[in-house]
Motif scaffolding. Structure first.
Motif, short mmCIF file in Angstrom:
data_model
loop_
_atom_site.label_atom_id
_atom_site.label_comp_id
_atom_site.label_asym_id
_atom_site.label_seq_id
_atom_site.Cartn_x
_atom_site.Cartn_y
_atom_site.Cartn_z
N GLY A 237 0.80 -1.22 0.00
CA GLY A 237 0.00 0.00 0.00
C GLY A 237 0.83 1.27 0.00
O GLY A 237 0.29 2.33 0.31
N LEU A 238 2.11 1.16 -0.28
CA LEU A 238 2.94 2.37 -0.34
C LEU A 238 4.06 2.19 -1.36
O LEU A 238 4.48 1.06 -1.63
CB LEU A 238 3.56 2.69 1.02
CG LEU A 238 4.52 1.67 1.61
CD1 LEU A 238 5.57 2.35 2.44
CD2 LEU A 238 3.75 0.66 2.45
N GLN A 239 4.47 3.31 -1.90
CA GLN A 239 5.62 3.31 -2.81
C GLN A 239 6.69 4.20 -2.18
O GLN A 239 7.55 3.72 -1.47
CB GLN A 239 5.18 3.76 -4.21
CG GLN A 239 4.27 2.70 -4.84
CD GLN A 239 3.64 3.13 -6.13
OE1 GLN A 239 4.34 3.36 -7.12
NE2 GLN A 239 2.33 3.28 -6.15
N CYS A 240 6.60 5.53 -2.36
CA CYS A 240 7.60 6.38 -1.69
C CYS A 240 7.29 6.52 -0.21
O CYS A 240 8.17 6.83 0.59
CB CYS A 240 7.66 7.76 -2.35
SG CYS A 240 6.31 8.86 -1.87
N GLY A 241 6.03 6.34 0.17
CA GLY A 241 5.65 6.38 1.58
C GLY A 241 5.27 7.75 2.11
O GLY A 241 4.92 7.87 3.28
N TYR A 242 5.32 8.77 1.25
CA TYR A 242 5.09 10.11 1.78
C TYR A 242 3.65 10.29 2.28
O TYR A 242 3.40 10.88 3.32
CB TYR A 242 5.42 11.20 0.75
CG TYR A 242 5.71 12.50 1.43
CD1 TYR A 242 6.96 12.74 1.98
CD2 TYR A 242 4.72 13.45 1.61
CE1 TYR A 242 7.23 13.91 2.67
CE2 TYR A 242 4.98 14.62 2.30
CZ TYR A 242 6.24 14.84 2.83
OH TYR A 242 6.49 15.98 3.53
N CYS A 243 2.71 9.72 1.55
CA CYS A 243 1.30 9.88 1.95
C CYS A 243 0.89 8.88 3.01
O CYS A 243 -0.21 8.97 3.56
CB CYS A 243 0.40 9.68 0.71
SG CYS A 243 0.36 7.96 0.13
N THR A 244 1.74 7.87 3.26
CA THR A 244 1.32 6.70 4.02
C THR A 244 0.86 6.99 5.45
O THR A 244 -0.20 6.48 5.86
CB THR A 244 2.45 5.64 4.03
OG1 THR A 244 2.90 5.46 2.69
CG2 THR A 244 1.96 4.31 4.58
N LEU B 125 -4.09 12.60 -0.94
CA LEU B 125 -3.49 12.39 -2.26
C LEU B 125 -2.27 11.49 -2.16
O LEU B 125 -1.47 11.61 -1.24
CB LEU B 125 -3.06 13.73 -2.87
CG LEU B 125 -4.17 14.76 -3.07
CD1 LEU B 125 -3.59 16.03 -3.69
CD2 LEU B 125 -5.27 14.19 -3.95
N CYS B 126 -2.15 10.59 -3.14
CA CYS B 126 -0.95 9.77 -3.28
C CYS B 126 -0.30 10.16 -4.60
O CYS B 126 -0.83 9.87 -5.67
CB CYS B 126 -1.30 8.28 -3.27
SG CYS B 126 0.15 7.25 -3.58
N ARG B 127 0.84 10.81 -4.49
CA ARG B 127 1.51 11.26 -5.71
C ARG B 127 2.02 10.08 -6.54
O ARG B 127 2.25 10.20 -7.73
CB ARG B 127 2.68 12.19 -5.36
CG ARG B 127 2.22 13.50 -4.75
CD ARG B 127 3.39 14.19 -4.04
NE ARG B 127 2.99 15.42 -3.40
CZ ARG B 127 2.34 15.48 -2.24
NH1 ARG B 127 2.02 14.36 -1.59
NH2 ARG B 127 2.00 16.62 -1.71
N CYS B 128 2.22 8.95 -5.88
CA CYS B 128 2.68 7.76 -6.60
C CYS B 128 1.49 7.03 -7.24
O CYS B 128 1.69 6.04 -7.94
CB CYS B 128 3.42 6.81 -5.66
SG CYS B 128 4.83 7.56 -4.87
N THR B 129 0.29 7.49 -6.97
CA THR B 129 -0.97 7.00 -7.55
C THR B 129 -1.24 5.52 -7.27
O THR B 129 -1.88 4.84 -8.06
CB THR B 129 -1.03 7.24 -9.08
OG1 THR B 129 -0.08 6.41 -9.72
CG2 THR B 129 -0.78 8.70 -9.42
FE1 FES Z 1 4.22 8.02 -2.66
FE2 FES Z 1 1.70 7.85 -1.79
S1 FES Z 1 3.22 6.29 -1.79
S2 FES Z 1 2.81 9.60 -2.30
#
Ligand code: FES
Ligand code: FES
Length: 178
Positions: free
Chosen positions: A105-112, A142-146
Motif C-alpha cells: 500500500g505504499l511506494q515512496c511512503g510520503y502519503c502513508t 493524495l498519493c503522488r505515486c498513484t
Molecule cells: Fe508516494 Fe503515496 S506512496 S505519495
C-alpha cells in the motif's frame, strides 16, 4: 526551546500524544503539525501542502481524523492526539500497518502516515467498509505515486485483520481518544 516556539505571546498547552501527556509553551499561531514535528519530535506526520489539500498531515484528534495543518496547537489543548508513531504496540505493527505492508500500500511512503490514520478513523466507525466507502474515505488524501488500488486493498485487508483482533481494535480506539 525550538525557535518556532519562541515569541512574545505564548500559551501553555497540554496535549496527550500517543498516550503521553506533554506540556509546552507555544505561540497561538503554531499549527498542530508543526507542534507534533518540532516540539514533540514526531516527524512521522508529514507536511505536503499546508493548505488542507493533500492529507499527508492527517492525525487523530480525540479519535477523529484531522488535517493537522488546519488545526492550531492551542485548539488541541486538553485533547488526545494519535500519530503514526502511536500505532505499533510492543514491537508489533498495528493491523492497518500490516495491511499496508502486505498489500504493497505504499511506494515512496510520503502519503502513508496520513492514509493510515485516515483508515484508522474509517475502521473505527465502520468495521467492514465497502470498497466505495474506502475510496470515499481517502478522497481527501493524495498519493503522488498513484497507488490507490493497493491502498484500498490494504484497508480492506486491515478490516479483516481487525475483525480477528478485537482487543487491538479496542486498545487502538481507546488510545485514539474514542
Ligand atoms: Fe508516494 Fe503515496 S506512496 S505519495
Ligand atoms: Fe496538511 Fe497537505 S499538509 S493537507
Amino acid at each position: 526551546m525550538p525557535p518556532i516556539l519562541r515569541g512574545l505571546m505564548t500559551k501553555d498547552i497540554s496535549i496527550t500524544v500517543n498516550g503521553t501527556a506533554r506540556r509546552a509553551q507555544v505561540e497561538p499561531r503554531l499549527l498542530l503539525v508543526h507542534y507534533l514535528r518540532e516540539a514533540a519530535g514526531l516527524t512521522g506526520t508529514h507536511i505536503g501542502c499546508e493548505t488542507s489539500l493533500c492529507g499527508a498531515c492527517t492525525v487523530l484528534l480525540n479519535g477523529h481524523a484531522v488535517k493537522s495543518c488546519t488545526v492550531l496547537a492551542v485548539q488541541a489543548d486538553g485533547g488526545r492526539v494519535m500519530t503514526v508513531e502511536g500505532l505499533a504496540r510492543d514491537g508489533q505493527l498495528h493491523a492497518i500497518q500490516e495491511g499496508f505492508w502486505e498489500e504493497h500500500g505504499l511506494q515512496c511512503g510520503y502519503c502513508t502516515p496520513g492514509m493510515i490514520l485516515c483508515a484508522h478513523d474509517l475502521l473505527d466507525r465502520i468495521a467492514q467498509p465497502s470498497e466505495q466507502q474506502i475510496r470515499e474515505n481517502i478522497s481527501g488524501n493524495l498519493c503522488r505515486c498513484t497507488g490507490y488500488q493497493h491502498i484500498v486493498n490494504a484497508v480492506k485487508s486491515a478490516s479483516h485483520k481487525l475483525a480477528r483482533k478485537p482487543a487491538q481494535r479496542k486498545a487502538a480506539r481507546a488510545a485514539g481518544g474514542r
